[in-house]
Design a protein around this motif. Structure first.
Motif, PDB file in Angstrom:
ATOM      1  N   UNK A 121       8.259 -28.770  21.586  1.00  0.00           N
ATOM      2  CA  UNK A 121       8.499 -29.545  20.569  1.00  0.00           C
ATOM      3  C   UNK A 121       8.365 -31.014  20.614  1.00  0.00           C
ATOM      4  N   UNK A 122       7.492 -31.411  21.486  1.00  0.00           N
ATOM      5  CA  UNK A 122       7.473 -32.910  21.825  1.00  0.00           C
ATOM      6  C   UNK A 122       5.947 -33.398  21.420  1.00  0.00           C
ATOM      7  N   UNK A 123       5.795 -34.591  20.978  1.00  0.00           N
ATOM      8  CA  UNK A 123       4.352 -35.078  20.717  1.00  0.00           C
ATOM      9  C   UNK A 123       4.127 -36.071  21.180  1.00  0.00           C
ATOM     10  N   UNK A 124       2.851 -36.364  21.882  1.00  0.00           N
ATOM     11  CA  UNK A 124       2.735 -37.418  22.771  1.00  0.00           C
ATOM     12  C   UNK A 124       1.272 -38.190  22.279  1.00  0.00           C
ATOM     13  N   UNK A 125       1.335 -39.402  23.091  1.00  0.00           N
ATOM     14  CA  UNK A 125      -0.116 -40.227  23.166  1.00  0.00           C
ATOM     15  C   UNK A 125      -0.533 -40.552  24.394  1.00  0.00           C
ATOM     16  N   UNK A 126      -1.794 -40.446  24.893  1.00  0.00           N
ATOM     17  CA  UNK A 126      -2.067 -40.995  25.985  1.00  0.00           C
ATOM     18  C   UNK A 126      -3.337 -42.101  25.553  1.00  0.00           C
ATOM     19  N   UNK A 127      -3.158 -43.055  26.373  1.00  0.00           N
ATOM     20  CA  UNK A 127      -4.177 -44.124  26.159  1.00  0.00           C
ATOM     21  C   UNK A 127      -4.791 -44.440  27.265  1.00  0.00           C
ATOM     22  N   UNK A 128      -6.151 -44.326  27.565  1.00  0.00           N
ATOM     23  CA  UNK A 128      -6.802 -44.839  28.755  1.00  0.00           C
ATOM     24  C   UNK A 128      -7.922 -46.006  28.533  1.00  0.00           C
ATOM     25  N   UNK A 129      -7.771 -47.221  29.108  1.00  0.00           N
ATOM     26  CA  UNK A 129      -8.365 -48.301  28.719  1.00  0.00           C
ATOM     27  C   UNK A 129      -9.447 -48.562  29.999  1.00  0.00           C
ATOM     28  N   UNK A 130     -10.617 -48.923  30.070  1.00  0.00           N
ATOM     29  CA  UNK A 130     -11.453 -49.383  30.868  1.00  0.00           C
ATOM     30  C   UNK A 130     -12.176 -50.615  30.639  1.00  0.00           C
TER      31      UNK A 130
END
Length: 299
Positions: free
Chosen positions: A19-28
């Motif tokens: 019951x957890x939401x998430x965001x993952x960001x990867x910048x190059x």
């Protein structure tokens, strides 16, 4: 058929079991574009990259019509840091400093420091601004505390930066979110925190998003949504620069023309775009009483 690899990307996901939401960001490329605008000291460069990734992270779970920015100002050597992500996934950022910076760069020790998160709604012309408590030493702890105070929900944030990439991971516990058993799983958040604590900066920077999420949370039934492309981009326009000059007033504009052989040149600090105005252009914009957009080339 080849799969296109998105080099600047935001992934939203849900850990169904927990019951957890998430965001993952990867910048190059976007991060390297921002970092390459100045010869930043290492500690400031790292903070700028963390803030840029965080700006994108914070757009992941909100309905955004405009832009979200993180801005830090202090009365010490670090004068200003600004990063922004728009609803179209366009990122920009910069920092200004004066003199040697402390090593390490501890937020809670910056003289007169103030940090704000601003959400601007373009169509409505509204702005929401929240102040971030800077009693914590680093950006991750400050943002986690911000979520505890503003949303009364725990959040876990990880940020990592090197010369090539800036990566961010954010998790939020939401009552009733996710799988059928999540509401009655008292250990879910602690379990996810434990798994997240095993992740180091080196692994974050070296691992593709899908692979990283599977390694960490495969037992929590990860649902990964469509990736959102990100990219470096600036909102400066000639119209906005004109509005800035108009706001200065006739006396200052005419003085600038006289001092610069009849031409004014404005260079955007974010993207280095050059805008030039001669005496005819200046007279036109000064006599134009039509509506204008607010200036954005200087933050």
């Amino acid at each position: 058929m080849e799969t296109t690899v998105i080099k600047d990307v935001l992934h939203r996901f849900v850990l169904e079991r927990a019951g957890v939401r998430g965001v993952l960001v990867r910048l190059g490329p976007a991060w390297r574009e921002v970092a390459g605008r100045a010869d930043y000291p290492p500690a400031l460069r790292a903070l700028l990259g963390q803030s840029l990734a965080a700006s994108a992270l914070l757009t992941g779970n909100i309905k955004l019509d405009g832009a979200l920015s993180i801005e830090l100002k202090s009365s010490g050597a670090l004068r200003m840091l600004f990063t922004e992500c728009t609803d179209r996934g366009r990122l920009r950022g910069l920092a200004r400093w004066n003199g040697p910076l402390p090593e390490p760069l501890v937020l809670s020790e910056l003289a007169g420091a103030v940090m704000a998160i601003t959400i601007g709604q373009a169509e409505r012309g509204q702005r929401y601004q929240g102040l971030v408590d800077l009693q914590q030493p680093d950006l991750t702890a400050a943002l986690e505390n911000y979520f505890r105070q503003s949303e009364q929900l725990p959040a876990r944030i990880l940020l990592a930066v090197d010369g090539e990439h800036a990566v961010g991971l954010m998790l939020q516990q939401l009552p009733g979110e996710g799988g059928h058993d999540a509401v009655n799983d008292d250990d879910a958040w602690s379990r996810v925190e434990h798994l997240t604590a095993t992740l180091g900066a080196t692994e974050m920077l070296a691992t593709a998003p899908e692979q990283l999420l599977y390694r960490l949370y495969h037992e929590e039934q990860v649902t990964l949504f469509e990736p959102r492309p990100l990219a470096f981009g600036c909102s400066c326009t000639r119209e906005r620069v004109s509005a800035m000059l108009r706001a200065l007033g006739r006396d200052e504009v005419e003085a600038a023309l006289a001092a610069r052989n009849g031409e004014i040149e404005v260079i955007c600090e974010f993207c280095a775009q050059r805008y030039t105005f001669d005496a005819i252009d200046a007279e036109h914009l000064l006599s134009d009483s039509g509506g204008t957009e607010p200036p954005t080339t200087a933050q």
